[in-house]
Motif scaffolding. Structure first.
Motif, PDB file in Angstrom:
ATOM      1  N   ILE A  74       3.955  49.270  61.886  1.00 58.72           N
ATOM      2  CA  ILE A  74       2.999  49.792  60.901  1.00 58.72           C
ATOM      3  C   ILE A  74       3.064  51.315  60.862  1.00 58.72           C
ATOM      4  CG2 ILE A  74       0.553  50.020  60.338  1.00 58.72           C
ATOM      5  CD1 ILE A  74       0.137  47.234  61.515  1.00 58.72           C
ATOM      6  N   GLY A  75       3.123  51.937  62.039  1.00 61.44           N
ATOM      7  CA  GLY A  75       3.190  53.395  62.103  1.00 61.44           C
ATOM      8  C   GLY A  75       4.442  53.950  61.440  1.00 61.44           C
ATOM      9  N   ILE A  76       5.579  53.268  61.627  1.00 61.49           N
ATOM     10  CA  ILE A  76       6.828  53.710  60.998  1.00 61.49           C
ATOM     11  C   ILE A  76       6.704  53.669  59.476  1.00 61.49           C
ATOM     12  CG2 ILE A  76       9.243  53.081  60.606  1.00 61.49           C
ATOM     13  CD1 ILE A  76       8.800  54.480  63.235  1.00 61.49           C
ATOM     14  N   THR A  77       6.186  52.563  58.943  1.00 59.27           N
ATOM     15  CA  THR A  77       6.034  52.444  57.490  1.00 59.27           C
ATOM     16  C   THR A  77       5.051  53.475  56.951  1.00 59.27           C
ATOM     17  OG1 THR A  77       6.556  50.075  57.554  1.00 59.27           O
ATOM     18  CG2 THR A  77       5.365  50.875  55.628  1.00 59.27           C
ATOM     19  N   LEU A  78       3.957  53.711  57.664  1.00 56.11           N
ATOM     20  CA  LEU A  78       2.986  54.720  57.234  1.00 56.11           C
ATOM     21  C   LEU A  78       3.606  56.113  57.239  1.00 56.11           C
ATOM     22  CD1 LEU A  78      -0.462  53.759  58.833  1.00 56.11           C
ATOM     23  CD2 LEU A  78       0.033  54.127  56.413  1.00 56.11           C
ATOM     24  N   PHE A  79       4.335  56.421  58.282  1.00 53.46           N
ATOM     25  CA  PHE A  79       4.977  57.746  58.371  1.00 53.46           C
ATOM     26  C   PHE A  79       5.942  57.951  57.204  1.00 53.46           C
ATOM     27  CE2 PHE A  79       8.893  59.955  59.694  1.00 53.46           C
ATOM     28  CZ  PHE A  79       8.386  61.240  59.831  1.00 53.46           C
ATOM     29  N   GLU A  80       6.772  56.971  56.934  1.00 51.89           N
ATOM     30  CA  GLU A  80       7.742  57.095  55.847  1.00 51.89           C
ATOM     31  C   GLU A  80       7.046  57.189  54.495  1.00 51.89           C
ATOM     32  OE1 GLU A  80      11.294  54.555  58.111  1.00 51.89           O
ATOM     33  OE2 GLU A  80       9.937  53.583  56.687  1.00 51.89           O
ATOM     34  N   THR A  81       5.969  56.420  54.311  1.00 55.25           N
ATOM     35  CA  THR A  81       5.238  56.444  53.042  1.00 55.25           C
ATOM     36  C   THR A  81       4.561  57.786  52.813  1.00 55.25           C
ATOM     37  OG1 THR A  81       4.844  54.063  53.162  1.00 55.25           O
ATOM     38  CG2 THR A  81       3.421  55.337  51.704  1.00 55.25           C
ATOM     39  N   LEU A  82       3.853  58.287  53.820  1.00 52.41           N
ATOM     40  CA  LEU A  82       3.137  59.557  53.678  1.00 52.41           C
ATOM     41  C   LEU A  82       4.115  60.720  53.537  1.00 52.41           C
ATOM     42  CD1 LEU A  82       0.238  59.021  56.261  1.00 52.41           C
ATOM     43  CD2 LEU A  82       0.128  58.885  53.764  1.00 52.41           C
ATOM     44  N   SER A  83       5.250  60.656  54.224  1.00 54.58           N
ATOM     45  CA  SER A  83       6.253  61.718  54.089  1.00 54.58           C
ATOM     46  C   SER A  83       6.815  61.753  52.677  1.00 54.58           C
ATOM     47  CB  SER A  83       7.384  61.500  55.094  1.00 54.58           C
ATOM     48  OG  SER A  83       6.911  61.577  56.423  1.00 54.58           O
ATOM     49  N   SER A  84       7.186  60.587  52.147  1.00 56.81           N
ATOM     50  CA  SER A  84       7.726  60.547  50.782  1.00 56.81           C
ATOM     51  C   SER A  84       6.662  60.985  49.769  1.00 56.81           C
ATOM     52  CB  SER A  84       8.233  59.143  50.450  1.00 56.81           C
ATOM     53  OG  SER A  84       7.195  58.189  50.504  1.00 56.81           O
ATOM     54  N   PHE A  85       5.423  60.585  49.981  1.00 55.21           N
ATOM     55  CA  PHE A  85       4.328  60.996  49.089  1.00 55.21           C
ATOM     56  C   PHE A  85       4.141  62.507  49.111  1.00 55.21           C
ATOM     57  CE2 PHE A  85      -0.256  61.933  48.698  1.00 55.21           C
ATOM     58  CZ  PHE A  85      -0.460  61.520  47.397  1.00 55.21           C
ATOM     59  N   PHE A  86       4.158  63.101  50.296  1.00 60.20           N
ATOM     60  CA  PHE A  86       3.989  64.556  50.416  1.00 60.20           C
ATOM     61  C   PHE A  86       5.100  65.297  49.677  1.00 60.20           C
ATOM     62  CE2 PHE A  86       5.187  68.432  52.751  1.00 60.20           C
ATOM     63  CZ  PHE A  86       4.027  69.174  52.605  1.00 60.20           C
ATOM     64  N   VAL A  88       7.033  64.192  47.286  1.00 62.25           N
ATOM     65  CA  VAL A  88       6.949  63.942  45.846  1.00 62.25           C
ATOM     66  C   VAL A  88       5.961  64.904  45.198  1.00 62.25           C
ATOM     67  CG1 VAL A  88       6.067  62.304  44.131  1.00 62.25           C
ATOM     68  CG2 VAL A  88       7.728  61.552  45.815  1.00 62.25           C
ATOM     69  N   ILE A  89       4.784  65.079  45.798  1.00 63.29           N
ATOM     70  CA  ILE A  89       3.768  65.955  45.210  1.00 63.29           C
ATOM     71  C   ILE A  89       4.254  67.400  45.192  1.00 63.29           C
ATOM     72  CG2 ILE A  89       1.426  66.842  45.462  1.00 63.29           C
ATOM     73  CD1 ILE A  89       1.648  63.942  44.467  1.00 63.29           C
ATOM     74  N   ILE A  90       4.844  67.859  46.300  1.00 66.48           N
ATOM     75  CA  ILE A  90       5.328  69.238  46.358  1.00 66.48           C
ATOM     76  C   ILE A  90       6.431  69.473  45.321  1.00 66.48           C
ATOM     77  CG2 ILE A  90       6.494  70.950  47.787  1.00 66.48           C
ATOM     78  CD1 ILE A  90       3.571  70.452  48.531  1.00 66.48           C
ATOM     79  N   LEU A  91       7.408  68.579  45.273  1.00 60.15           N
ATOM     80  CA  LEU A  91       8.520  68.742  44.331  1.00 60.15           C
ATOM     81  C   LEU A  91       8.054  68.581  42.886  1.00 60.15           C
ATOM     82  CD1 LEU A  91      11.390  66.860  46.205  1.00 60.15           C
ATOM     83  CD2 LEU A  91      11.147  69.331  45.851  1.00 60.15           C
ATOM     84  N   THR A  92       7.086  67.720  42.649  1.00 62.84           N
ATOM     85  CA  THR A  92       6.548  67.556  41.300  1.00 62.84           C
ATOM     86  C   THR A  92       5.931  68.848  40.800  1.00 62.84           C
ATOM     87  OG1 THR A  92       6.146  65.184  41.566  1.00 62.84           O
ATOM     88  CG2 THR A  92       4.827  66.337  39.913  1.00 62.84           C
ATOM     89  N   LEU A  93       5.101  69.479  41.633  1.00 61.91           N
ATOM     90  CA  LEU A  93       4.488  70.750  41.258  1.00 61.91           C
ATOM     91  C   LEU A  93       5.548  71.825  41.026  1.00 61.91           C
ATOM     92  CD1 LEU A  93       1.453  70.816  43.729  1.00 61.91           C
ATOM     93  CD2 LEU A  93       1.305  70.856  41.242  1.00 61.91           C
ATOM     94  N   LEU A  94       6.508  71.906  41.921  1.00 64.09           N
ATOM     95  CA  LEU A  94       7.528  72.950  41.832  1.00 64.09           C
ATOM     96  C   LEU A  94       8.409  72.768  40.596  1.00 64.09           C
ATOM     97  CD1 LEU A  94       8.938  75.379  43.138  1.00 64.09           C
ATOM     98  CD2 LEU A  94      10.322  73.771  44.450  1.00 64.09           C
ATOM     99  N   ILE A  95       8.929  71.568  40.402  1.00 65.10           N
ATOM    100  CA  ILE A  95       9.873  71.341  39.297  1.00 65.10           C
ATOM    101  C   ILE A  95       9.162  71.397  37.954  1.00 65.10           C
ATOM    102  CG2 ILE A  95      11.465  69.665  38.289  1.00 65.10           C
ATOM    103  CD1 ILE A  95      12.074  68.724  41.135  1.00 65.10           C
TER     104      ILE A  95
END
Length: 265
Positions: A74-86, A88-95
């Protein structure tokens, strides 16, 4: 401060009763579903080996917690999900900001963004695994690929639809494009960005699970694939239910963050 009128108090009581009724109905639906599921499995209406049952899942959960490192997966999936979400938001704002600053660049890249957003990401995931290797970084990128292109298009569209009179006022007062971006665009697009976040948290989870299906040796996606291969269907159903709970909790967290931001605004 004026005291609320009787009509206001009555309206507030009606709102509280309505919210309570909704919560009770939701709980009743869940309880009835679980009860029907358990009874159908117990009395042979469905095959418990294939469809499992609430009792079997509780036993499976206890066994996996103690012996199969369920919390680790569960921790692995949460880490990967939150990392990809973070990311995505940063790159979305920048691009999106870069595209708004350069009209030539935005007009050049817009059809490519539309095409990339339309691609079936489940078909793109195997290529990413082959190109980048089967590791958690690739799974994070797979999670990002599901949502980032649509997010960029949505935020850039929100930038373009911003109130032109406010932009003209800033420029009339001698403001630069940076002033327009930081004083009008970003504050004005907060509701849009929050909506994008609410959608993306679920999409990133979907993308991560797609990546774990293909190449992972840990995570809930791995448990689902492995359980289906060895016919441990209790593992599969339990992992799916845990994914549902994770998606619901993450969505609620984003919803709470949205309420806090809009309240401050």
């Amino acid at each position: 401060m004026n005291n609320p009128s009787s009509a206001q108090l009555m309206y507030l009581r009606q709102c509280r009763r309505h919210r309570l009724k909704i919560k009770i109905c939701r709980i009743l639906i869940l309880v009835v579903f679980l009860l029907q599921w358990e009874l159908c499995a117990k009395y042979g209406k469905i095959d418990p080996f294939i469809f499992s049952s609430p009792t079997r899942l509780i036993i499976c959960f206890y066994q996996m917690i103690t012996g199969q490192k369920l919390l680790y997966h569960i921790g692995i999936t949460l880490f990967e999900t939150l990392s990809s979400f973070f990311f995505v938001i940063i790159l979305t704002l920048l691009i999106a900001a870069i595209l708004w600053f350069s009209k030539t660049l935005s007009e050049t890249l817009e059809p490519y963004l539309v095409v990339l957003n339309s691609l079936p990401k489940s078909a793109l995931a195997p290529l990413l695994i082959v190109w980048l290797g089967g590791n958690y970084k690739t799974i994070i990128i797979t999670g990002m690929s599901v949502s980032i292109f649509g997010s960029i298009l949505s935020l850039y569209t929100a930038f373009c639809d911003m109130d032109k009179e406010k932009i003209l006022l800033i420029k009339t007062l001698g403001g630069t494009r940076n002033d327009v971006m930081f004083k009008i665009m970003l504050p004005g697009c907060v509701p849009t960005l929050l909506s994008i976040m609410k959608v993306n948290i679920g999409l990133c989870l979907v993308g991560v699970i797609i990546g774990e299906f293909i190449a992972a040796k840990k995570g809930l996606g791995y448990l689902i694939i492995y359980g289906s291969q060895v016919f441990k269907l209790d593992w599969v159903i339990l992992s799916i239910l845990i994914l549902c709970l994770i998606a619901m909790l993450l969505y609620q967290l984003i919803g709470s963050f949205e309420k806090l931001c809009l309240k401050r605004k």
